[in-house]
Enzyme design. Sequence first.
Site, mmCIF file in Angstrom:
data_model
loop_
_atom_site.group_PDB
_atom_site.id
_atom_site.type_symbol
_atom_site.label_atom_id
_atom_site.label_comp_id
_atom_site.label_asym_id
_atom_site.label_seq_id
_atom_site.Cartn_x
_atom_site.Cartn_y
_atom_site.Cartn_z
ATOM 1 N N ASP A 12 0.805 -1.224 0.000
ATOM 2 C CA ASP A 12 0.000 0.000 0.000
ATOM 3 C C ASP A 12 0.838 1.274 0.000
ATOM 4 O O ASP A 12 0.421 2.307 0.525
ATOM 5 C CB ASP A 12 -0.972 0.021 1.204
ATOM 6 C CG ASP A 12 -1.862 -1.200 1.236
ATOM 7 O OD1 ASP A 12 -2.218 -1.697 0.149
ATOM 8 O OD2 ASP A 12 -2.200 -1.661 2.342
ATOM 9 N N GLY A 14 1.604 3.001 -2.589
ATOM 10 C CA GLY A 14 1.232 3.887 -3.689
ATOM 11 C C GLY A 14 1.769 3.355 -5.019
ATOM 12 O O GLY A 14 1.989 4.114 -5.964
ATOM 13 N N LYS A 15 1.947 2.030 -5.090
ATOM 14 C CA LYS A 15 2.479 1.406 -6.322
ATOM 15 C C LYS A 15 1.542 1.664 -7.494
ATOM 16 O O LYS A 15 1.979 1.960 -8.596
ATOM 17 C CB LYS A 15 2.650 -0.115 -6.127
ATOM 18 C CG LYS A 15 3.623 -0.488 -5.038
ATOM 19 C CD LYS A 15 3.693 -1.989 -4.833
ATOM 20 C CE LYS A 15 2.432 -2.590 -4.255
ATOM 21 N NZ LYS A 15 2.099 -2.147 -2.885
ATOM 22 N N GLY A 39 -4.622 -4.354 -3.615
ATOM 23 C CA GLY A 39 -5.575 -3.305 -3.978
ATOM 24 C C GLY A 39 -4.761 -2.099 -4.404
ATOM 25 O O GLY A 39 -4.044 -1.524 -3.594
ATOM 26 N N HIS A 40 -4.788 -1.767 -5.689
ATOM 27 C CA HIS A 40 -3.978 -0.668 -6.208
ATOM 28 C C HIS A 40 -4.903 0.460 -6.661
ATOM 29 O O HIS A 40 -5.763 0.252 -7.514
ATOM 30 C CB HIS A 40 -3.096 -1.159 -7.362
ATOM 31 C CG HIS A 40 -2.062 -2.158 -6.920
ATOM 32 N ND1 HIS A 40 -1.132 -2.712 -7.765
ATOM 33 C CD2 HIS A 40 -1.802 -2.682 -5.698
ATOM 34 C CE1 HIS A 40 -0.354 -3.537 -7.077
ATOM 35 N NE2 HIS A 40 -0.759 -3.542 -5.832
ATOM 36 N N THR A 127 -6.208 -11.898 3.695
ATOM 37 C CA THR A 127 -7.348 -11.244 3.054
ATOM 38 C C THR A 127 -8.449 -12.254 2.714
ATOM 39 O O THR A 127 -9.504 -11.868 2.221
ATOM 40 C CB THR A 127 -6.900 -10.550 1.750
ATOM 41 O OG1 THR A 127 -6.309 -11.545 0.903
ATOM 42 C CG2 THR A 127 -5.874 -9.458 2.025
ATOM 43 N N GLN A 198 1.966 -6.226 -3.065
ATOM 44 C CA GLN A 198 2.419 -6.314 -1.671
ATOM 45 C C GLN A 198 3.705 -5.486 -1.504
ATOM 46 O O GLN A 198 3.837 -4.460 -2.143
ATOM 47 C CB GLN A 198 2.625 -7.773 -1.233
ATOM 48 C CG GLN A 198 1.329 -8.559 -1.066
ATOM 49 C CD GLN A 198 0.722 -9.053 -2.373
ATOM 50 O OE1 GLN A 198 1.366 -9.731 -3.147
ATOM 51 N NE2 GLN A 198 -0.530 -8.733 -2.633
ATOM 52 N N THR A 278 -8.818 -3.595 -0.388
ATOM 53 C CA THR A 278 -9.406 -4.910 -0.619
ATOM 54 C C THR A 278 -10.370 -5.299 0.497
ATOM 55 O O THR A 278 -11.431 -5.856 0.243
ATOM 56 C CB THR A 278 -8.278 -5.966 -0.747
ATOM 57 O OG1 THR A 278 -7.474 -5.581 -1.850
ATOM 58 C CG2 THR A 278 -8.821 -7.363 -0.990
HETATM 59 P P1 GDP Z 1 -0.709 0.256 -3.529
HETATM 60 O O1 GDP Z 1 -1.285 -1.013 -3.007
HETATM 61 O O2 GDP Z 1 0.753 0.364 -3.279
HETATM 62 O O3 GDP Z 1 -1.055 0.525 -4.959
HETATM 63 O O4 GDP Z 1 -1.375 1.431 -2.668
HETATM 64 P P2 GDP Z 1 -2.940 1.566 -2.279
HETATM 65 O O5 GDP Z 1 -3.689 2.030 -3.456
HETATM 66 O O6 GDP Z 1 -3.417 0.348 -1.575
HETATM 67 O O7 GDP Z 1 -2.871 2.671 -1.147
HETATM 68 C C1 GDP Z 1 -2.306 3.914 -1.377
HETATM 69 C C2 GDP Z 1 -3.362 4.996 -1.035
HETATM 70 O O8 GDP Z 1 -2.728 6.249 -0.966
HETATM 71 C C3 GDP Z 1 -4.432 5.132 -2.093
HETATM 72 O O9 GDP Z 1 -5.612 5.613 -1.477
HETATM 73 C C4 GDP Z 1 -3.850 6.210 -3.018
HETATM 74 O O10 GDP Z 1 -4.848 6.913 -3.745
HETATM 75 C C5 GDP Z 1 -3.180 7.103 -2.017
HETATM 76 N N1 GDP Z 1 -1.968 7.812 -2.451
HETATM 77 C C6 GDP Z 1 -0.987 7.410 -3.295
HETATM 78 N N2 GDP Z 1 0.009 8.333 -3.326
HETATM 79 C C7 GDP Z 1 -0.356 9.320 -2.474
HETATM 80 C C8 GDP Z 1 0.264 10.537 -2.049
HETATM 81 O O11 GDP Z 1 1.374 10.899 -2.449
HETATM 82 N N3 GDP Z 1 -0.427 11.287 -1.141
HETATM 83 C C9 GDP Z 1 -1.646 10.912 -0.653
HETATM 84 N N4 GDP Z 1 -2.233 11.710 0.234
HETATM 85 N N5 GDP Z 1 -2.244 9.766 -1.019
HETATM 86 C C10 GDP Z 1 -1.604 8.985 -1.916
HETATM 87 P P1 IMO Z 2 -0.905 -4.262 -2.177
HETATM 88 O O1 IMO Z 2 -0.428 -4.810 -3.492
HETATM 89 C C1 IMO Z 2 -1.087 -4.636 2.161
HETATM 90 C C2 IMO Z 2 -1.326 -8.693 3.779
HETATM 91 C C3 IMO Z 2 -2.603 -9.122 4.467
HETATM 92 C C4 IMO Z 2 -2.068 -10.082 5.520
HETATM 93 C C5 IMO Z 2 -0.920 -10.773 4.784
HETATM 94 C C6 IMO Z 2 -1.276 -12.130 4.206
HETATM 95 O O2 IMO Z 2 -2.184 -3.545 -2.248
HETATM 96 O O3 IMO Z 2 0.189 -3.474 -1.525
HETATM 97 P P2 IMO Z 2 -2.773 -12.872 2.125
HETATM 98 O O4 IMO Z 2 -4.248 -12.712 1.892
HETATM 99 O O5 IMO Z 2 -1.915 -12.271 1.073
HETATM 100 O O6 IMO Z 2 -2.383 -14.285 2.432
HETATM 101 O O7 IMO Z 2 -2.501 -12.053 3.499
HETATM 102 O O8 IMO Z 2 -0.534 -9.886 3.733
HETATM 103 N N1 IMO Z 2 -1.467 -8.188 2.417
HETATM 104 C C7 IMO Z 2 -1.360 -6.901 2.079
HETATM 105 N N2 IMO Z 2 -1.191 -5.801 2.826
HETATM 106 N N3 IMO Z 2 -1.130 -4.529 0.820
HETATM 107 C C8 IMO Z 2 -1.282 -5.624 0.045
HETATM 108 O O9 IMO Z 2 -1.202 -5.578 -1.303
HETATM 109 C C9 IMO Z 2 -1.437 -6.882 0.667
HETATM 110 N N4 IMO Z 2 -1.618 -8.135 0.205
HETATM 111 C C10 IMO Z 2 -1.622 -8.933 1.284
HETATM 112 O O10 IMO Z 2 -3.265 -8.022 5.043
HETATM 113 O O11 IMO Z 2 -1.515 -9.365 6.591
HETATM 114 MG MG MG Z 3 -2.852 -1.682 -1.786
#
Ligand code: GDP
Ligand code: IMO
Ligand code: MG
Length: 409
Positions: A12, A14-15, A39-40, A127, A198, A278
């Site tokens: 999470d 910000g990928k 969840g991206h 998850t 992840q 997610t």
């Molecule tokens: P990912 O799993 O690495 O793709 O990241 P997620 O989408 O799960 O979580 C990142 C969250 O931060 C999302 O709600 C994005 O919209 C938000 N986000 C990404 N970059 C930034 C940033 O530079 N600033 C802020 N405030 N939010 C950001």
């Molecule tokens: P993105 O790509 C954050 C965490 C779960 C749990 C552990 C194992 O959005 O960064 P799983 O269902 O994979 O067997 O759960 O890994 N987890 C994540 N946490 N971002 C994710 O993906 C994750 N994918 C799995 O919360 O702790």
């Molecule tokens: Mg994510």
Amino acid sequence: MNVVVIGAQWGDEGKGKMVDYLATDAQIIVRFSGGANAGHTIVRGGEQFALHLIPSGVLYPDKTVVLGTGMAIDPEAMFAELDMLAQRGIDWKGRVLVSDRAHIVLPRYRDIDKAMEASRKNPIGTTGRGIGVTYSMKSSRDGVRLADLFDPDRLVNLEPEDRSYIERWRDKLAPMAIDLVDYLSKHRHAYVLFEGAQGTLLDLDTGTYPFVSSGMSCAAGAAAQGGIGPRSMDKVLGVFKAYSTRVGNGPFPTEFDNDSQSELCQFVRDTGREYGVTTGRPRRCGYLDLVALRYACLTNSIDSLVLTHLDVYDTLDSFEACVAYKVRGKLIEYFPSSVRDLEDAEPVLRTFTGWKKSLKETKDYDHLPQKAQDYISFIEEYTETAIDIVSVGYDRAETIVRKSPWIRY
Ligand code: GDP
Ligand code: IMO
Ligand code: MG
């Protein structure tokens, strides 16, 4: 040219935003690991998309996106996501491909995942998407690959329930299936972006085992599982937040204290919108852990870092970052493998002064307030790695590039 984007923390980071941003210059985007546990999020012009399986380049009408060999693909979830995209005006037909070596998540794997989690003495907080079970079946050589759908000898050996489930998807999947290695070799002059899922600390080998996910989320995963060899990676980018978050259980040395830092924790969670894409779970939050970040740089050969969420600190007078741990009285500066050591680790914190200014409109690095630049310089020196991109908001436009990864210097 091959550029790899991975998470340098616990996911999470910000990928999704960065892959969407960098995909402007790419022709092909390959997601190489994980499944619907990811969840991206992408925000462009106020419109938000949450992707779980489909690579984050899909919003561009002219890009081909590939679900790579290392992924655990739930066909039901994948087609639901594609339907969502079509309903929102994204024409994906013909440009979403799937490696035929990727493994399929069967519905019963999701049930087993939940049952195993319920029976664990120390739950991981999975998850529930069946990801760990899919990778276990893969390791035990009992998994089902996309290629099996087209191989009568393999199909005949499956349990009738599993066979009828995967056969339901065969006609829809057939035009999407490719041999990824062959495909990329035919596009060797293209700009290819490899999207990790992840993060380093959730990787099966480099993460905080057993509190990890079960795929390869480290940069090496882009090689075996993304269809190229390790020497074909031209650049590795590690994405990290100005602070740390973690969803699910496991050690987290810099986590904000529930009592003394509950206000700060809620502030970061709400300002950074730190709720799982997610599962909707509130993410655990804490200060940046530089010991862990340096470990991520080393274990992934990160060429340059991407700092996100810097804007979340805009209003703070001061904040801290962890520069070492004290484990049962002993000072250590490396990231320990032992969960017990990480749980006992007290962070040694360094204080930084806040900049007290909104960064959202900043377009040039030189226009960032000096205090923000000081924080960035400290991280660069500590990790011995350049921060080439800084994200100051969730929208695609809120991005400062110091050095493009697509240029060979
Ligand atoms: P990912 O799993 O690495 O793709 O990241 P997620 O989408 O799960 O979580 C990142 C969250 O931060 C999302 O709600 C994005 O919209 C938000 N986000 C990404 N970059 C930034 C940033 O530079 N600033 C802020 N405030 N939010 C950001
Ligand atoms: P993105 O790509 C954050 C965490 C779960 C749990 C552990 C194992 O959005 O960064 P799983 O269902 O994979 O067997 O759960 O890994 N987890 C994540 N946490 N971002 C994710 O993906 C994750 N994918 C799995 O919360 O702790
Ligand atoms: Mg994510």
